[in-house]
Design a protein around this motif. Structure first.
Motif, PDB file in Angstrom:
ATOM      1  N   ILE A   1      13.230 104.183 -26.178  1.00 18.66           N
ATOM      2  CA  ILE A   1      11.760 104.287 -26.639  1.00 18.66           C
ATOM      3  C   ILE A   1      11.418 102.671 -26.377  1.00 18.66           C
ATOM      4  O   ILE A   1      10.337 103.375 -25.684  1.00 18.66           O
ATOM      5  CB  ILE A   1      11.141 104.860 -27.573  1.00 18.66           C
ATOM      6  N   LYS A   2      11.684 101.857 -27.256  1.00 15.46           N
ATOM      7  CA  LYS A   2      11.562 100.414 -26.683  1.00 15.46           C
ATOM      8  C   LYS A   2      12.100  99.888 -26.496  1.00 15.46           C
ATOM      9  O   LYS A   2      12.984  98.761 -27.433  1.00 15.46           O
ATOM     10  CB  LYS A   2      10.618 100.022 -28.710  1.00 15.46           C
TER      11      LYS A   2
ATOM     12  N   CYS B   1      10.967 106.652 -19.706  1.00 17.54           N
ATOM     13  CA  CYS B   1       9.414 106.753 -20.007  1.00 17.54           C
ATOM     14  C   CYS B   1       9.581 108.709 -19.869  1.00 17.54           C
ATOM     15  O   CYS B   1       9.126 108.886 -20.963  1.00 17.54           O
ATOM     16  CB  CYS B   1       8.261 106.160 -18.898  1.00 17.54           C
TER      17      CYS B   1
ATOM     18  N   HIS C   1      11.365 110.659 -22.729  1.00 10.48           N
ATOM     19  CA  HIS C   1      11.041 110.136 -24.166  1.00 10.48           C
ATOM     20  C   HIS C   1       9.105 110.980 -23.978  1.00 10.48           C
ATOM     21  O   HIS C   1       9.501 111.680 -24.912  1.00 10.48           O
ATOM     22  CB  HIS C   1       9.982 109.316 -24.690  1.00 10.48           C
ATOM     23  N   GLU C   2       8.357 110.667 -22.974  1.00 13.12           N
ATOM     24  CA  GLU C   2       7.494 111.383 -22.874  1.00 13.12           C
ATOM     25  C   GLU C   2       7.441 113.054 -23.272  1.00 13.12           C
ATOM     26  O   GLU C   2       6.635 113.882 -23.864  1.00 13.12           O
ATOM     27  CB  GLU C   2       6.894 111.175 -22.023  1.00 13.12           C
TER      28      GLU C   2
ATOM     29  N   TYR D   1       5.089 110.191 -29.476  1.00 11.54           N
ATOM     30  CA  TYR D   1       5.957 108.717 -28.803  1.00 11.54           C
ATOM     31  C   TYR D   1       4.713 107.374 -29.620  1.00 11.54           C
ATOM     32  O   TYR D   1       5.426 106.474 -29.338  1.00 11.54           O
ATOM     33  CB  TYR D   1       4.961 109.626 -27.571  1.00 11.54           C
TER      34      TYR D   1
ATOM     35  N   ALA E   1       6.693 104.602 -29.831  1.00 18.04           N
ATOM     36  CA  ALA E   1       6.962 103.361 -28.832  1.00 18.04           C
ATOM     37  C   ALA E   1       6.359 103.097 -28.903  1.00 18.04           C
ATOM     38  O   ALA E   1       5.477 101.436 -28.824  1.00 18.04           O
ATOM     39  CB  ALA E   1       6.025 104.631 -27.944  1.00 18.04           C
TER      40      ALA E   1
ATOM     41  N   PRO F   1       1.202 107.596 -24.535  1.00 23.16           N
ATOM     42  CA  PRO F   1       2.238 107.999 -23.256  1.00 23.16           C
ATOM     43  C   PRO F   1       1.862 107.514 -21.953  1.00 23.16           C
ATOM     44  O   PRO F   1       0.714 107.581 -21.789  1.00 23.16           O
ATOM     45  CB  PRO F   1       2.099 109.318 -23.537  1.00 23.16           C
TER      46      PRO F   1
ATOM     47  N   ILE G   1       4.535 100.577 -17.318  1.00 25.75           N
ATOM     48  CA  ILE G   1       5.439 100.205 -17.595  1.00 25.75           C
ATOM     49  C   ILE G   1       6.422  99.386 -18.707  1.00 25.75           C
ATOM     50  O   ILE G   1       7.195  99.376 -19.337  1.00 25.75           O
ATOM     51  CB  ILE G   1       6.647 101.540 -17.551  1.00 25.75           C
TER      52      ILE G   1
END
Lengths: 570, 570
Positions: A551-552, B147, B150-151, B159, B163, B167, B251
């Motif tokens: 996620i990072k 992305c 994970h979203e 999130y 993160a 998001p 992003i």
């Protein structure tokens, strides 16, 4: 202290021709790629055929933790240290994959004052070998799908007339060759291809990371271009409708694939921060592939150096095991010593104990509990008949009492010795003591033993690795694995070596089990035939041959600055 | 006559440093990649900022046929010819894609005695730029899918916590960024990704050939690294659930992508068979992309040469149109002359007439009918205000009466002149007459005109290209294209240039219609936004952005021989 990329950028690099000259290469045996990299032509092996080979040191480690144990730092530092004490030493390491570089781990050039430089050139494209591997691999995928397409749209007669050859009768459900990309690409793990008008048949496929490609293994294990050509010919891409293997030679793509790799077969010469030679070649991961740099690079280095330092990825259950049972079998060169890298943090984390104390604080309880993992790795290496030196990669927060307890604990094991490495902070000087001990260790009389004979059955070989290599009490095959085993026997491939794909984060298949796992069966979910590389990959537990981005992800920090310099690579 | 690769291998190459020195580069402005290739550092542009620019000649052709018209042969031959008559000339060409190399067309190094050498190094990896483009492109694809993953698996709160950012609310159905690979890969045109546990969401995707990547266009159109960084920031990767564009900057992957391209932004210097400089940079196709080599390479060459010869892919309706309406707008450098390459075979094939006679036999009927195609291309180039020289790429089977008829027919057109090129068979000497005529043509006073102003609407610009660029009587938008047009306007991207993706095998959208197509509407099936490159791609008819391998692909002939040399590359 400066960041790794700042240290790398501020370093005074020697012209790569000077490094080559110091190593003993002739100018005609080199093609420079910029000022700081050069391809080494394989003609050097003919010239040096009569040279004696130097000593080979393999660097491995305890079970890895999120803190990083500094295996590459120690490998590069040891090479610098050996040169500092007057031994001609060369490092042979793998080319970093862009997956980890832009994922989470970052680069693989070492760190601090023990680095291969320029680190950004090592960590990005280098001289293009990984790209060549991807390209050759994916040409085979395109070729098999093109054959399938033309066979499916034409009658046998029309096919023969237009192609000038018999159809291979490829089974769309039995395409064994996946695709590769050198990124962490979760969403490409399992895909369906061939949608749309006239692009089919639709069938399943998927991508592995290039480090797991059989072509990468072939690059690492080939003796020369002809050997590579022969291995590529044997790649099994698919089965026909009767279950017979279809090879790269069968579809006529083996020659073109070899041509794509004809530059990649040459190792790349770079230098450490102290101007010592480093050969970089091939980049298989040690969890999902065989995890060691190339035989060709080792051989060139061994012919020209007193000492060659190489590393097997992850813990000794992973890269080191495969070094011994796969690479040594092909190269014929057993290691003269092994270095097991450890940090106090890694031992504490491997204890499996939780603590109120920060991992950087003195914590004898966790250290002592975690030592079992180190002892296991010492014993694991020792069973191959290879002398073991434990290298404590020292951090500023390590206390004297922790270090002295650890040294004393190691003295009660089968290890040849234990020495501190401060290569990260002090460079060559910080690794001199380790270098002396490693040099002494290689003077031991050792008798290298493989863990299993190739002649054993696949099950027997796997059982030996599971029991003697991981301490499991047995293996357990999935139904799919059982079916594939029959297939492998039918194809007469029972005599290949075994490459286990499993998590590196535990000696077992379960990343959550720390220390010395006991009382477990190794679950084999799937087999993959690598007839060209010469091994059968056994996938264990939930291991995946394509990583995903977190996620990072690391790429968030990477950019160019106002001076057009690269920032954020670590 | 020897094969192209034999001629290339037997050539006596000058050290690339000598070529660089002859061109006027300083040693510090060069990084050698082996003996025969070098990257040119962009610092040279600052040093040469005050230099006047030489003359720019763009080589184009009649509508292509399966016989090959020899556009690259003529470009390289013309460069050799200009140098032979005492003009300092440099060729600027595109890097060949492995798709055609292993597909059907073969390499793109020219041929015979008009080649860039060593041809196998040009045709395979060169200095890795295309691989870098693929890698940067696919990192963005991995990033957007990571992305999305994970979203989709986390609540908004989780999130944000994990993160450290909001998001983006990516819509799985509105991912606009496809993937690329530098092979002909029909089965990857349309795929579904994200199958399996926790690899999703499942959604549609697909691969284009790398030559069609927007990153490739950015490489070709950027002024410098900062300009490239800014263009990459603007790439639209997906839409969010409300239809708002999500860019590479959004992003956080734009910096890393630029870093991957930080070496690729430097052109590669090679040499022709007569030791003349050739800069190779970027490789967009002219059917499915904008089809011209880089602005950076042109600029370096123009600052150092009296003449720069470059080429636009396929016929003048394709690469030349895009050269004028896309590249010149970004570079600010209009061409001083254009060469339209023609062969007798191409004219006969473009006649659309069938004949009992072999294409190599004298056939005035087909020649005269096919001439209409050449006249169309002469007029097409002339409307941009660029002087036209027709180059007849001569074959041994061409008869004197055919040649003299053709020369006389050309003299009745708006062309500045017509000359024979025998560069293939005779090298520089065979192109001297052409070189003289081209040099004279550049002395003409010319007034370059764009075909359309950027300020016009997308429809108006497309209509102008369709009518004035192809002779169509209008355009016809699919429902999807209409919907996308609204989207483009909403995004405020109406002011971008247009890049038409269509078949090169006819001036129309229908490859079967030869000669001068008339009475047709141009069917626009789809738009693709290239906000970073600065144009909207309009897909016409059945054009596909990923080629497929034929039933007898080129790779079948390619291999290494007993001496480890590459054979079969053409």
């Amino acid at each position: 202290m400066l960041s790794d990329i700042e240290i790398s950028r501020q370093a005074t690099l020697r012209p790569i021709k000077h490094i080559a000259n110091k190593l003993g290469l002739e100018p005609s045996e080199l093609s420079s790629f910029g000022e700081s990299k050069a391809k080494v032509h394989l003609s050097v092996l003919k010239r040096l055929d009569d040279n004696l080979e130097g000593k080979l040191v393999i660097v491995t480690a305890v079970t890895p933790t999120p803190f990083g144990e500094g295996k590459t730092v120690t490998s590069i530092g040891l090479t610098q240290g050996l040169n500092a004490i007057g031994k001609r030493a060369t490092a042979c390491i793998r080319q970093p994959s862009m997956g980890p570089v832009f994922g989470i781990k970052g680069g693989a050039a070492g760190g601090g004052l023990a680095q291969v430089v320029p680190m950004e050139e090592l960590n990005l494209h280098l001289t293009g070998d990984i790209h060549a591997v991807s390209s050759a691999h994916n040409l085979a995928a395109a070729a098999i799908d093109a054959c399938l397409f033309h066979e499916s749209r034409l009658s046998r007669e029309d096919y023969i007339e237009q192609a000038g050859s018999e159809p291979l009768n490829i089974s769309a459900k039995q395409i064994l060759w996946r695709r590769v990309v050198d990124h962490n690409e979760r969403s490409l793990r399992n895909i369906s291809v061939g949608f749309g008008d006239n692009n089919g048949p639709i069938h399943d496929s998927g991508f592995d990371i290039t480090a797991a490609s059989e072509i990468m293994a072939i690059l690492a294990l080939s003796r020369d271009l002809k050997d590579m050509r022969q291995r590529i010919a044997k790649l099994i891409l698919a089965l026909d409708v009767r279950g017979k293997p279809i090879t790269a030679e069968d579809i006529g793509v083996a020659g073109a694939m070899t041509v794509i790799l004809s530059q990649a077969i040459e190792p790349t010469l770079m230098q450490t921060l102290t101007g010592d030679p480093c050969l970089i070649h091939a980049g298989p991961f040690a969890n999902i592939a065989h995890g060691n740099s190339s035989i060709i690079a080792d051989r060139i280095a061994l012919k020209l150096s007193e000492f060659v330092v190489t590393e097997g990825g992850f813990g000794s259950d992973m890269g080191f095991e495969k070094f011994c049972n796969i690479k040594v079998r092909e190269s014929g060169k057993a290691p003269d010593a092994a270095v097991v890298v450890v940090t106090l943090k890694a031992l504490k984390a491997n204890s499996g104990l939780t603590s109120q104390l920060d991992i950087n604080e003195e914590d004898m309880l966790r250290l002592q509990a975690g030592f079992a993992n180190l002892r296991w790795h010492i014993n694991n290496v020792s069973q191959y008949g290879v002398p073991v030196v434990v290298a404590i990669n020292r951090f500023p927060t390590d206390t004297e009492s922790e270090i002295s307890w650890l040294k004393s604990a190691v003295s009660d094991t089968s290890a040849f010795g234990c020495e501190i490495s401060e290569a990260f902070a002090k460079g060559a000087k910080g690794a001199e003591a380790l270098a002396k001990m490693v040099a002494d260790a290689t003077d031991q009389v050792s008798e290298f033993k493989f863990l299993y004979p190739l002649e054993a059955s696949i099950e027997a070989k796997l059982l030996t690795i599971a029991e003697s290599g991981y301490g499991a009490k047995g293996i357990k095959l999935s139904d799919e694995a059982k079916r594939q085993l029959v297939q492998i026997k039918t194809m007469g491939l029972d005599g290949l070596a075994i490459c286990v794909a499993k998590t590196p984060l535990s000696i077992s298949h379960d990343p959550k089990v720390k220390g010395i796992p006991a009382d477990f069966e190794l679950p084999i979910t799937q087999f993959k035939i690598n007839a060209g590389a010469g091994f059968i990959t056994a996938l264990v537990g939930k291991v995946m041959t394509m990583p995903g981005l977190g996620i990072k992800p690391g790429y968030l920090n990477i950019d160019i600055n106002e001076q057009d310099e690269i920032v954020g690579l670590a």
